[in-house]
Design a protein around this motif. Structure first.
Motif, mmCIF file in Angstrom:
data_model
loop_
_atom_site.group_PDB
_atom_site.id
_atom_site.type_symbol
_atom_site.label_atom_id
_atom_site.label_comp_id
_atom_site.label_asym_id
_atom_site.label_seq_id
_atom_site.Cartn_x
_atom_site.Cartn_y
_atom_site.Cartn_z
ATOM 1 N N GLU A 242 0.837 -1.211 0.000
ATOM 2 C CA GLU A 242 0.000 0.000 0.000
ATOM 3 C C GLU A 242 0.868 1.256 0.000
ATOM 4 O O GLU A 242 0.500 2.263 -0.580
ATOM 5 C CB GLU A 242 -0.936 -0.004 1.206
ATOM 6 N N ARG B 164 1.355 3.663 -3.483
ATOM 7 C CA ARG B 164 0.800 4.996 -3.169
ATOM 8 C C ARG B 164 -0.664 4.958 -2.741
ATOM 9 O O ARG B 164 -1.340 5.979 -2.751
ATOM 10 C CB ARG B 164 0.946 5.954 -4.367
ATOM 11 N N ILE B 165 -1.133 3.764 -2.391
ATOM 12 C CA ILE B 165 -2.511 3.678 -1.904
ATOM 13 C C ILE B 165 -2.593 4.345 -0.530
ATOM 14 O O ILE B 165 -3.578 4.996 -0.188
ATOM 15 C CB ILE B 165 -2.960 2.195 -1.821
ATOM 16 N N GLU C 271 -1.187 6.924 0.534
ATOM 17 C CA GLU C 271 -1.348 8.379 0.472
ATOM 18 C C GLU C 271 -2.818 8.752 0.265
ATOM 19 O O GLU C 271 -3.308 9.712 0.847
ATOM 20 C CB GLU C 271 -0.480 8.949 -0.652
ATOM 21 N N VAL C 272 -3.491 7.954 -0.567
ATOM 22 C CA VAL C 272 -4.919 8.210 -0.784
ATOM 23 C C VAL C 272 -5.684 7.944 0.515
ATOM 24 O O VAL C 272 -6.535 8.726 0.935
ATOM 25 C CB VAL C 272 -5.475 7.293 -1.907
ATOM 26 N N LEU C 273 -5.338 6.820 1.157
ATOM 27 C CA LEU C 273 -6.056 6.458 2.382
ATOM 28 C C LEU C 273 -5.824 7.485 3.484
ATOM 29 O O LEU C 273 -6.731 7.783 4.262
ATOM 30 C CB LEU C 273 -5.623 5.066 2.853
ATOM 31 N N LEU C 274 -4.603 8.031 3.522
ATOM 32 C CA LEU C 274 -4.317 9.022 4.558
ATOM 33 C C LEU C 274 -5.045 10.339 4.300
ATOM 34 O O LEU C 274 -5.122 11.189 5.187
ATOM 35 C CB LEU C 274 -2.808 9.264 4.674
ATOM 36 N N GLY C 275 -5.564 10.488 3.099
ATOM 37 C CA GLY C 275 -6.435 11.626 2.834
ATOM 38 C C GLY C 275 -7.835 11.385 3.402
ATOM 39 O O GLY C 275 -8.637 12.295 3.481
ATOM 40 N N CYS C 276 -8.109 10.149 3.776
ATOM 41 C CA CYS C 276 -9.441 9.796 4.294
ATOM 42 C C CYS C 276 -9.400 9.414 5.773
ATOM 43 O O CYS C 276 -10.387 9.543 6.481
ATOM 44 C CB CYS C 276 -10.017 8.602 3.526
ATOM 45 N N LEU C 277 -8.277 8.877 6.207
ATOM 46 C CA LEU C 277 -8.167 8.317 7.552
ATOM 47 C C LEU C 277 -6.972 8.902 8.279
ATOM 48 O O LEU C 277 -5.970 9.234 7.646
ATOM 49 C CB LEU C 277 -7.884 6.808 7.466
ATOM 50 N N LYS C 278 -7.056 8.931 9.596
ATOM 51 C CA LYS C 278 -5.857 9.269 10.368
ATOM 52 C C LYS C 278 -4.951 8.036 10.347
ATOM 53 O O LYS C 278 -5.449 6.905 10.242
ATOM 54 C CB LYS C 278 -6.246 9.593 11.807
ATOM 55 N N ARG D 240 2.900 6.100 11.420
ATOM 56 C CA ARG D 240 2.495 7.439 10.980
ATOM 57 C C ARG D 240 3.592 8.103 10.139
ATOM 58 O O ARG D 240 3.322 8.765 9.145
ATOM 59 C CB ARG D 240 2.187 8.307 12.204
ATOM 60 N N LEU E 31 4.838 7.406 5.013
ATOM 61 C CA LEU E 31 5.064 8.461 4.014
ATOM 62 C C LEU E 31 6.532 8.641 3.669
ATOM 63 O O LEU E 31 6.892 9.465 2.840
ATOM 64 C CB LEU E 31 4.508 9.795 4.533
#
Lengths: 330, 438
Positions: free
Chosen positions: B244, B248-249, B251-258, B416, B420
C-alpha cells in the motif's frame, strides 16, 4: 456562512442559482497558510510560505519538479505537518485529523489493483464521507464514460482510465475543497478536456479547487489564481492578469520575411525565442519597443507584429529556466 | 469509527473473498494432519522383494533358532490372510561358515555381493553372546547393509535374538525353562489422571487413564492452530502495508483516515480473518469429535483462553508488522524484516516440546510470563494435563495486555511517519527515533 450557502447550492444542483449566489457572497478563505516551513534532513522543501485560497476559486500551483508543490499540498491535506507556521482549513487548524470535507488526488495514483472499479470507488467514497455513495459513483462513472468498466478490475484499466477512476474517487464524496496533484499528467487531450470540464463543473457547484500542474496553458485558462513555488519559496501569487502586469508589456511578437537570422544583435532586446514562423523578443527594461521595431523594419520586411504581456510559460521560464539559473549562479 | 470499520471490512473481504482463502481453509487441516494421513495411506507401500541375509554365527547357538524363527515369520507375515496378496518381503536366512583366517576378506566379499544386489545384508554374531563377558567385540552382533540404521530386518533380528538369548541364559542359570516367560514379562507403567469428586453425586470418581492424545495432541493442536492463525492474520500485514505504501494507496487512504485509524483498520481486519478461521475450525472440531464419540477429549476450559491469547497475539504482532511494513520500500526490505518480527511465534515453536514435558518447571514458567511469548507458551502450559498455578495465566494476561498496548502505541508512531517516508532501507535507529519523537 459561505460554506453553508455553497453546500446548499451544491445540493440543489441548480447552476443559475449557484452563479447568482456565488457572485453575491463575499468570499472567505478556505485555506489560510501562514509562514509554514518544512525541512527534510538538509533540504528545506517549503520555506516561510504564506498563501490564502478563497472559497469557490480554482487555484493553480505551478513550479518546477522538486520545488515544493506536493509537500505544500500534503501539508494542506494534513498528511505531513509543517515544522513551523500554521495552516487553517475552513477556519480551523486541523492538525492530526483527516477531513471528509477535503478530497485529495495524489500525484502518483494509488488504487488496489485487484478491486473492481465500482467497488473501489464505493470504498474510497464511504471511507471519506462515512456514508453510502452508490448513486454518486454511478453518476460519475456515467459522466466520465466509465460505466462499461464498472465491474472490471483496476489492473485491467489503461493509464488514462485509471486516472479518471482516481479522479472520481477524489470527488465522489462531494468534498468542499478538492486538491488535485498533477491531475492532467499522462492524459490524452480528450480526457484532459473531460477532467477540465468536470473540475469547472465542481467549482460551479461551489467547490474550491487547488491543483498543481506543469501545463501552463491549463493554468492560464482554468485558474482564478496562480501560485508559483520555486526552491520552496513563493515567487508568484495572484490572478494571471496581476502576475502579467508585474512584468509589463515587454514582449514583441513579430513575423518577418527574414526570420530569426535578421533579428540578431538588436539593441534593447534581452532574449529571442524562435518559433519558426514567429519570433518573440523580450525587450529589456527602459527600452522603447518602437525603436526596436523600426530597426527590424530597416533590416527586413515585417508581416505582423504585436506588443504583448509575457505568457505564463514565459514567466515560468524566466523564474525557473536555465536563464534564471545562470543569473542565480552568477 | 465508521471509517475504521469500513477499512476493516475491506481488509477482511480482500482476504476472505478469495479462492485462495477457501482452498487454504480446506487444505490447512489436511496439511496439519497430512503426515498422519500420508503414513496411513502409504502403509501398504513396502518393497515386497524377498530379502536374503547371510548369517555368520560364531556362537553356534543362534543360527538354528533364526532359521526356525524366519520360517514362522514368513508363514504368517508375508501374505495377507484374506486376500493372499504379498504385503511384506520374505526373509531368507543363509547360514555361512565364518572365515576365521581372514574375516576381513570375508566381510569384503559379502559387502561386494550386497553392492551387486545378490544379497540384502549379512549378520555377524560374536562367540560370547550367550554370556556377554570379556572384550566387547566377542559378544557383539553386527548387521551390515546398505541402509542398516533404518532397516526393518535389523529390528526383527533385534526382537528375535535378544528374547531367545535371555531364555538361554535363564536356562543356564538353572531356572525352569517354563518359568522363563513369566520372568521376562514386561509390565507397562500406566499413565493415570488424578482422582476427583463428582460434583453431582459427591462420589469419588475413578482416575481416568490419560492417553497420549490428551497429554500431547490437545496442547499441540491448539498451539499449532494458534501459530497458523497468527501467520494468517498478522503475517500478511507486513507485506500488504509495504504494498500500500509503494503503490501509493497509503497516500490516498491518509487523505481519508488518520494514520492510527488506517493501522487499526488493517490490524482488526487481519484479526477478523483469523477469528473467522478459528471459529470454523473450533466449532467444526467440536462437532466432529462429538459425532465420533470423542466429546470427552474436547478441552472446553481452554477455549476462552485460546481466543483471549489469540486476539492479543494478533493485535500485538499485527501492529508491529504493520509498523515495520510502513518502514519498507520494497519486497526485499519486507523479507529481511519478516523473521525478526516473527520471533514471538517462532521462538515458542523451537521450545514447545520441553515446555510441554515440564510445564511447571521454572524455565517454562518464566518464559511463559515474558509478554512476547506469553500467548503461545501460556496456552500450551494451560492446555497440558499437568495443572499450572491458577494465578499464572492471569498474571501472563495482564503482562501481555500491557505489552500489547505498548506495541500498538509504538507501532502507531512508527507507522504514521514510516508510511510516508520514501527511499532507503528501514533502519532500526530511524524507527526508534520515529517511535520516540512521534
Amino acid at each position: 456562512m459561505c460554506i453553508v450557502i455553497a453546500n446548499a447550492v451544491r445540493q440543489s444542483h441548480n447552476l443559475s442559482v449557484i452563479n447568482v449566489l456565488l457572485i453575491g457572497v463575499i468570499r472567505m478563505n478556505v485555506v489560510e497558510i501562514e509562514n509554514i516551513t518544512k525541512t527534510f534532513g538538509a533540504l528545506k522543501a517549503v520555506d516561510d510560505l504564506s498563501l490564502n485560497v478563497p472559497q469557490g476559486s480554482i487555484y493553480g500551483f505551478i513550479g518546477p519538479n522538486g520545488s515544493g508543490k506536493t509537500t505544500t499540498l500534503r501539508m494542506i491535506m494534513n498528511i505531513i505537518y509543517p515544522d513551523s507556521g500554521k495552516i487553517r482549513i475552513f477556519d480551523k487548524e486541523m492538525r492530526g485529523t483527516a477531513s471528509e470535507r477535503i478530497g485529495y488526488l495524489p500525484e502518483e495514483r494509488g488504487m488496489y489493483k485487484k478491486m473492481k472499479v465500482r467497488e473501489l470507488l464505493r470504498f474510497y467514497g464511504e471511507l471519506k464521507s462515512g456514508r453510502k455513495v452508490n448513486k454518486e459513483v454511478d453518476y460519475w462513472l456515467d459522466k466520465l464514460d466509465l460505466s462499461d468498466w464498472a465491474d472490471k478490475k483496476i489492473e485491467t484499466l489503461s493509464k488514462g482510465m485509471g486516472q479518471k477512476v482516481q479522479f472520481i474517487s477524489t470527488v465522489v464524496s462531494q468534498p468542499e475543497l478538492i486538491i488535485l496533484d498533477e491531475p492532467f499528467t499522462g492524459l490524452d487531450p480528450v480526457n484532459v478536456e473531460t477532467i477540465k470540464n468536470a473540475v469547472l463543473e465542481l467549482r460551479t457547484q461551489g467547490a474550491t479547487v487547488i491543483f498543481s500542474t506543469h501545463d501552463m496553458n491549463v493554468a492560464e485558462n482554468m485558474c482564478d489564481f496562480i501560485f508559483m513555488i520555486f526552491k520552496g519559496k513563493k515567487v508568484l501569487d495572484g490572478t494571471l492578469v496581476s502576475i502579467q502586469d508585474k512584468y509589463g508589456s515587454d514582449t514583441l511578437r513579430v513575423r518577418t520575411e527574414g526570420g530569426i537570422s535578421t533579428l540578431k544583435n538588436l539593441d534593447g532586446v534581452e532574449k529571442i525565442a524562435d518559433f519558426g514562423q514567429l519570433q518573440e523578443l523580450r525587450i529589456a527594461p527602459d527600452n522603447d519597443h518602437q525603436k526596436i521595431l523600426s530597426e527590424i523594419m530597416s533590416r527586413t520586411r515585417v508581416y505582423s507584429f504585436e506588443l504583448a504581456k509575457p505568457t505564463l510559460y514565459d514567466i515560468f521560464l524566466r523564474i525557473a529556466g536555465p536563464e534564471a539559473k545562470e543569473e542565480t549562479d552568477a | 469509527m465508521r471509517r475504521v470499520f469500513r477499512m476493516v471490512k475491506r481488509e477482511y473481504l480482500a482476504s476472505v473473498k478469495t479462492k485462495a482463502f477457501i482452498i487454504m481453509l480446506v487444505l490447512m487441516p489436511v496439511l496439519m494432519g497430512g503426515s498422519g494421513i500420508a503414513m496411513y495411506l502409504l502403509r501398504g507401500q513396502v518393497d515386497t522383494t524377498d530379502k536374503q541375509v547371510t548369517v555368520l554365527d560364531r556362537s553356534g547357538i543362534v543360527a538354528d533358532m533364526l532359521l526356525k524363527a524366519v520360517e514362522e515369520r514368513n508363514k504368517s507375515a508375508v501374505y495377507d490372510k484374506k486376500t493372499r496378496k504379498k504385503i511384506q518381503p520374505a526373509y531368507i536366512i543363509d547360514i555361512s561358515k565364518p572365515d576365521e583366517k581372514d574375516p576381513q576378506a570375508q566381510r569384503l566379499r559379502l559387502s561386494d555381493r550386497i553392492r551387486l544386489g545378490e544379497l540384502h545384508a549379512f549378520l555377524e554374531i560374536g562367540p560370547n553372546v550367550r554370556h556377554p563377558e570379556g572384550e566387547q567385540s566377542t559378544f557383539s552382533i553386527k548387521y551390515h547393509a546398505k541402509n542398516a540404521a533404518v532397516d526393518n530386518i535389523r529390528n526383527w533380528l533385534n526382537n528375535t535374538i535378544n528374547p531367545y538369548l535371555r531364555k538361554v541364559r535363564i536356562k543356564d542359570a538353572g531356572v525352569d525353562e517354563s518359568k522363563a516367560d513369566e520372568i521376562m514379562a514386561w509390565l507397562q507403567v500406566e499413565a493415570m489422571g488424578l482422582v476427583s469428586v463428582d460434583e453431582e453425586t459427591g462420589e469419588i470418581k475413578e482416575a481416568k487413564r490419560t492417553s497420549e492424545a490428551e497429554a500431547f495432541l490437545v496442547p499441540v493442536i491448539l498451539f499449532f492452530l494458534m501459530f497458523m492463525l497468527v501467520m494468517m492474520g498478522a503475517m500478511p500485514l507486513l507485506q500488504t502495508t509495504m504494498e500500500e505504501k509503494t503503490q501509493r494507496i497509503a497516500e490516498v487512504l491518509l487523505g481519508c483516515l488518520k494514520p492510527h485509524e488506517f493501522m487499526a483498520g488493517k490490524v482488526i481486519g487481519g484479526l477478523a480473518v483469523s477469528l473467522t478461521v478459528a471459529f470454523i475450525y473450533i466449532i467444526g472440531g467440536i462437532f466432529f469429535l462429538g459425532k465420533i464419540g470423542l466429546k470427552d477429549f474436547i478441552p472446553f476450559y481452554i477455549i476462552p483462553w485460546f481466543f483471549i491469547f489469540l486476539v492479543l497475539e494478533i493485535v500485538m504482532l499485527g501492529s508491529l508488522l504493520a509498523a515495520l511494513g510502513s518502514a519498507c520500500n520494497d519486497p526485499k526490505d519486507a523479507q529481511n524484516l519478516t523473521f525478526p518480527a516473527m520471533i514471538p511465534v517462532f521462538f515458542p515453536m523451537f521450545i514447545f516440546m520441553p515446555i510441554l514435558q515440564e510445564p511447571t518447571s521454572s524455565f517454562a514458567t518464566w518464559l511463559s510470563l515474558f509478554p512476547p511469548f506469553t500467548p503461545m507458551l501460556m496456552l500450551i502450559r494451560k492446555a497440558a494435563p499437568v495443572g499450572i498455578p491458577a494465578w499464572q495465566p492471569w498474571v501472563g494476561l495482564v503482562g501481555v495486555v500491557l505489552f500489547t498496548a505498548f506495541v500498538v502505541w509504538v507501532g502507531g508512531r512508527i507507522f504514521r511517519i514510516g508510511i510516508l517516508m520514501q527511499g532507503g532501507a528501514p533502519k532500526l535507529s530511524n524507527m526508534i527515533k520515529w517511535a520516540i519523537r512521534g
